[in-house]
Design an enzyme around this catalytic site. Structure first.
Site, PDB file in Angstrom:
ATOM      1  N   ARG A 105       0.898  -1.173   0.049  1.00 38.24           N
ATOM      2  CA  ARG A 105      -0.027  -0.107   0.064  1.00 38.24           C
ATOM      3  C   ARG A 105       0.778   1.380   0.084  1.00 38.24           C
ATOM      4  O   ARG A 105       0.583   2.125  -0.722  1.00 38.24           O
ATOM      5  CB  ARG A 105      -0.839   0.066   1.077  1.00 38.24           C
ATOM      6  CG  ARG A 105      -2.341  -0.721   1.020  1.00 38.24           C
ATOM      7  CD  ARG A 105      -2.749  -1.268   2.308  1.00 38.24           C
ATOM      8  NE  ARG A 105      -1.588  -2.181   2.667  1.00 38.24           N
ATOM      9  CZ  ARG A 105      -1.823  -3.609   2.506  1.00 38.24           C
ATOM     10  NH1 ARG A 105      -3.182  -3.989   1.776  1.00 38.24           N
ATOM     11  NH2 ARG A 105      -1.021  -4.580   2.762  1.00 38.24           N
ATOM     12  N   THR A 106       1.594   1.274   0.926  1.00 36.97           N
ATOM     13  CA  THR A 106       2.594   2.513   1.025  1.00 36.97           C
ATOM     14  C   THR A 106       3.227   2.928  -0.407  1.00 36.97           C
ATOM     15  O   THR A 106       3.047   4.163  -0.946  1.00 36.97           O
ATOM     16  CB  THR A 106       3.670   2.532   2.238  1.00 36.97           C
ATOM     17  OG1 THR A 106       2.581   2.209   3.332  1.00 36.97           O
ATOM     18  CG2 THR A 106       4.024   3.984   2.580  1.00 36.97           C
ATOM     19  N   LYS A 129      25.909  -3.141  -1.583  1.00 36.34           N
ATOM     20  CA  LYS A 129      27.311  -2.981  -1.787  1.00 36.34           C
ATOM     21  C   LYS A 129      27.964  -2.036  -0.537  1.00 36.34           C
ATOM     22  O   LYS A 129      29.284  -2.146  -0.373  1.00 36.34           O
ATOM     23  CB  LYS A 129      27.831  -2.339  -3.044  1.00 36.34           C
ATOM     24  CG  LYS A 129      27.371  -2.768  -4.201  1.00 36.34           C
ATOM     25  CD  LYS A 129      27.834  -1.977  -5.347  1.00 36.34           C
ATOM     26  CE  LYS A 129      27.136  -2.416  -6.681  1.00 36.34           C
ATOM     27  NZ  LYS A 129      27.423  -1.500  -7.806  1.00 36.34           N
ATOM     28  N   ARG A 133      11.408   4.175   2.980  1.00 36.38           N
ATOM     29  CA  ARG A 133      11.006   3.348   4.069  1.00 36.38           C
ATOM     30  C   ARG A 133      12.426   2.463   4.383  1.00 36.38           C
ATOM     31  O   ARG A 133      13.091   1.957   3.367  1.00 36.38           O
ATOM     32  CB  ARG A 133       9.974   2.203   3.743  1.00 36.38           C
ATOM     33  CG  ARG A 133       9.827   0.948   4.574  1.00 36.38           C
ATOM     34  CD  ARG A 133       8.593   0.428   4.370  1.00 36.38           C
ATOM     35  NE  ARG A 133       7.527   1.042   4.516  1.00 36.38           N
ATOM     36  CZ  ARG A 133       6.047   0.336   4.669  1.00 36.38           C
ATOM     37  NH1 ARG A 133       5.817  -1.025   4.096  1.00 36.38           N
ATOM     38  NH2 ARG A 133       5.043   1.251   5.079  1.00 36.38           N
ATOM     39  N   HIS A 188       5.355   6.231  11.404  1.00 33.93           N
ATOM     40  CA  HIS A 188       5.053   6.018   9.990  1.00 33.93           C
ATOM     41  C   HIS A 188       4.030   7.102   9.659  1.00 33.93           C
ATOM     42  O   HIS A 188       2.577   6.968   9.712  1.00 33.93           O
ATOM     43  CB  HIS A 188       4.245   4.775   9.751  1.00 33.93           C
ATOM     44  CG  HIS A 188       3.946   4.038   8.455  1.00 33.93           C
ATOM     45  ND1 HIS A 188       3.835   5.095   7.293  1.00 33.93           N
ATOM     46  CD2 HIS A 188       3.565   3.106   8.075  1.00 33.93           C
ATOM     47  CE1 HIS A 188       3.634   4.355   6.220  1.00 33.93           C
ATOM     48  NE2 HIS A 188       3.388   3.155   6.718  1.00 33.93           N
TER      49      HIS A 188
HETATM   50  C1  NCD Z   1       2.225  -0.843   8.114  1.00 32.15           C
HETATM   51  C2  NCD Z   1       3.600  -0.968   8.419  1.00 32.15           C
HETATM   52  O1  NCD Z   1       4.176  -0.870   7.134  1.00 32.15           O
HETATM   53  O2  NCD Z   1       4.089  -0.296   9.330  1.00 32.15           O
HETATM   54  N1  NCD Z   1       1.491  -1.053   6.954  1.00 32.15           N
HETATM   55  C3  NCD Z   1       1.328   0.079   6.190  1.00 32.15           C
HETATM   56  O3  NCD Z   1       2.158   0.757   5.932  1.00 32.15           O
HETATM   57  N2  NCD Z   1       0.133   0.190   5.608  1.00 32.15           N
HETATM   58  C4  NCD Z   1       1.685  -1.861   9.191  1.00 32.15           C
HETATM   59  C5  NCD Z   1       2.053  -3.211   9.175  1.00 32.15           C
HETATM   60  O4  NCD Z   1       3.127  -3.603   8.155  1.00 32.15           O
HETATM   61  O5  NCD Z   1       1.717  -4.190   9.971  1.00 32.15           O
END
Ligand code: NCD
Length: 304
Positions: free
Chosen positions: A51-52, A80, A101, A129
């Site tokens: 999703r993100t 590397k 991320r 997040h």
């Molecule tokens: C979450 C995350 O990555 O922290 N997911 C997300 O970004 N929608 C929650 C999760 O991974 O459980």
């Protein structure tokens, strides 16, 4: 130039503006289709995501911009031994904005200190997040019409769940918020969040292991997955993974206008039988994610 590393970098007025902008994008998508013509978003994902990452990419494409990036650390020069700082400096030459991320807490902050374009924290380890929190807030606004006077239950992995930490921080600035923390003893909310967020802001909170006992009090129930990738050993994960499974039976005493959220991915913690309950809002929540990220990209690129 501004980045977004922690949700508290945005004032409550700015959150209201982003929610209003996202709502306008939902109502008039065509008005935004060329706002980012010629702009490039880089998505640097050192950890898995559906999703993100895809909602960031979809957001930029729907704004008329373009995207590039990688979705696993092994396909970048990190494999590397390149530092996050050098990666950020490099990708600044190829893009106008970066979403990152990373499994290490603080990595997007380091990136933002070395990049020459805005950096958005798309999840850093078990820490924060902020764009999931913006997604959660947009959903809460559309479902409840307010951010104050809400009793919000968080259930599952409150220790490693970064979405929980960020949403609690964001909610701590509103009036009449009560927080109910439901987790096994081993997965309680970290004491730094309790001390620096809940206690510091005088937020009323309770801790329990019993979801059904607190269910009738809740306006919002935020379910979370047990974060397998953050455990030191598989045995502990296996023991704790099914601590809470939300089923229709457990919702019998819940409020009629309860709003059930989950950042997703779901593993076992919400039975699919709950999906058809009108109080299940987690797939609506997915949809809101793209719109709030469109609003955020526009803000950080200072477009409009
Ligand atoms: C979450 C995350 O990555 O922290 N997911 C997300 O970004 N929608 C929650 C999760 O991974 O459980």
């Amino acid at each position: 130039m501004r980045s977004l590393i922690d949700i508290l970098e945005l004032s409550t007025e700015e959150i209201d503006e982003l929610v209003a902008k996202a709502s306008d994008i939902i109502a008039h998508p065509e008005a935004y289709a060329h706002k980012c013509d010629g702009k490039i978003l880089a998505t640097l994902f050192f950890e898995p995501s559906t999703r993100t990452r895809l909602s960031f990419e979809s957001a930029m494409l729907r704004l008329g911009g373009q995207v590039l990036g990688f979705s696993e650390a092994n396909s970048s020069s990190a494999a590397k031994g390149e530092s996050v700082a050098d990666t950020a400096r490099t990708v600044s030459c190829y893009s106008d904005i970066i979403a990152m991320r990373h499994p290490k807490e603080g990595a997007p902050l380091v990136a933002s200190m070395n990049a020459t374009v805005p950096v958005i924290n798309a999840g850093d380890g078990g820490h924060n997040h902020p764009t999931q929190t913006l997604t959660d807030l947009l959903t809460i606004y559309h479902e409840k019409g307010r951010f104050d006077n809400l009793t919000v239950g968080f259930c599952g992995d409150l220790k490693f769940g970064r979405t929980v930490h960020s949403l609690i921080s964001a909610l701590s600035r509103y009036k009449g918020i009560k927080i109910v923390l439901v987790s096994p003893d081993e997965l309680k909310l970290p004491s730094y969040v309790k001390k620096e967020v809940l206690k510091k802001n005088g937020i009323e909170y309770v801790q329990t292991t019993d979801l059904e006992f607190v269910m009738p009090d809740l306006d919002i129930l935020y379910m979370t997955r047990v974060q397998r990738e953050r455990f030191f050993n598989e045995e502990d994960y296996l023991r704790l993974k099914d601590s809470y499974i939300l089923t229709p039976e457990k919702l019998v005493n819940a409020k009629k206008d309860l709003c059930i959220l989950h950042p997703l991915p779901r593993v076992n913690e919400i039975s699919v039988a709950v999906d058809k309950d009108p109080r299940a809002c987690y797939f609506k929540q997915v949809n809101y994610g793209r719109f709030i990220r469109m609003a955020l990209i526009l803000k950080l690129l200072e477009i409009d």
